[in-house]
Design a protein around this motif. Structure first.
Motif, PDB file in Angstrom:
ATOM      1  N   UNK A 159       4.406   9.492  -9.547  1.00  0.00           N
ATOM      2  CA  UNK A 159       3.591   9.802  -8.284  1.00  0.00           C
ATOM      3  C   UNK A 159       4.508  10.159  -6.778  1.00  0.00           C
ATOM      4  N   UNK A 160       5.704   9.582  -7.305  1.00  0.00           N
ATOM      5  CA  UNK A 160       6.363   9.908  -6.042  1.00  0.00           C
ATOM      6  C   UNK A 160       6.842  11.397  -6.413  1.00  0.00           C
ATOM      7  N   UNK A 161       7.337  11.334  -7.008  1.00  0.00           N
ATOM      8  CA  UNK A 161       7.986  12.739  -8.547  1.00  0.00           C
ATOM      9  C   UNK A 161       6.800  13.957  -8.257  1.00  0.00           C
ATOM     10  N   UNK A 185       6.353   5.970   0.538  1.00  0.00           N
ATOM     11  CA  UNK A 185       6.464   4.645  -0.180  1.00  0.00           C
ATOM     12  C   UNK A 185       5.826   4.090  -0.717  1.00  0.00           C
ATOM     13  N   UNK A 186       5.966   3.087  -1.769  1.00  0.00           N
ATOM     14  CA  UNK A 186       4.562   2.370  -2.122  1.00  0.00           C
ATOM     15  C   UNK A 186       4.529   2.870  -3.747  1.00  0.00           C
ATOM     16  N   UNK A 193       5.292  18.190  -5.592  1.00  0.00           N
ATOM     17  CA  UNK A 193       4.316  19.700  -5.333  1.00  0.00           C
ATOM     18  C   UNK A 193       3.730  19.681  -4.271  1.00  0.00           C
ATOM     19  N   UNK A 194       2.571  18.220  -3.876  1.00  0.00           N
ATOM     20  CA  UNK A 194       2.203  17.882  -2.900  1.00  0.00           C
ATOM     21  C   UNK A 194       3.340  18.379  -0.962  1.00  0.00           C
ATOM     22  N   UNK A 202       0.746  -0.896   0.022  1.00  0.00           N
ATOM     23  CA  UNK A 202       0.115   0.346   0.019  1.00  0.00           C
ATOM     24  C   UNK A 202       0.843   1.229   0.138  1.00  0.00           C
ATOM     25  N   UNK A 203       0.798   2.353  -0.633  1.00  0.00           N
ATOM     26  CA  UNK A 203       1.077   3.508  -0.880  1.00  0.00           C
ATOM     27  C   UNK A 203       0.874   3.583   1.093  1.00  0.00           C
TER      28      UNK A 203
END
Length: 161
Positions: free
Chosen positions: A97-99, A91-92, A104-105, A11-12
């Motif tokens: 999505x990690x970038x 993680x995950x 940004x987030x 899971x993320x």
């Protein structure tokens, strides 16, 4: 390892470990002369975000704000710099999505803290408060991605020309 434990590991994960002030600076090179008049300063904001891997799944994100105010004769009234940082568990996630999370987030989470610290510095320097407008980090991220894609595309075309 059970299936439920293995699924939970896949899971993320996202968590804020710590938010802190990494570096701060304030200069008022024209004082006390800058207090004698009531100038309408021009204000320039430089904004930068970067990230560093601490260990697998743990990241430090640093949001740097540099605010320069100048009077009508281009004399610097004040220069305020803040590096607001945070440690995040990410993680995950796939690479894209990690970038997005790191560029940004996470800076979006740090910005209100940095804005409050900048405002506090300016007030403590005896200047009128300056509340910075919110920043659209998603738009900045997308713009940077498009710019990078164009740059890489030009490099490829020039190599094959």
């Amino acid at each position: 390892m059970s299936e439920s434990t293995a699924a939970a590991d896949q899971q993320p994960k996202f968590a804020i470990q710590r938010i802190y002030l990494k570096d701060v600076s304030f200069e008022s090179p024209s004082s006390p002369g800058s207090f004698r008049s009531a100038p309408k300063p021009s204000v320039n904001l430089d904004l930068n975000a970067r990230h560093v891997a601490i260990e697998a799944g743990l990241w430090e994100v640093i949001l740097s704000l540099t605010l320069t105010a100048k009077d009508e004769s281009d004399k610097t009234l004040y220069l305020a710099e803040v590096q607001q940082a945070g440690i995040f568990v990410i993680d995950g996630l796939d690479e894209a999505a990690k970038d997005h999370m790191l560029a940004s987030f996470c800076p979006n989470i740090l910005f209100p803290y940095a804005r409050e610290n900048i405002d506090s510095l300016i007030i403590k320097g005896s200047f009128p408060p300056l509340m910075l407008a919110p920043v659209n980090f998603d738009a900045l991220y997308e713009q940077a991605k498009r710019s990078e894609e164009r740059r890489v595309g030009k490099e490829c075309r020039s190599r094959w020309s």
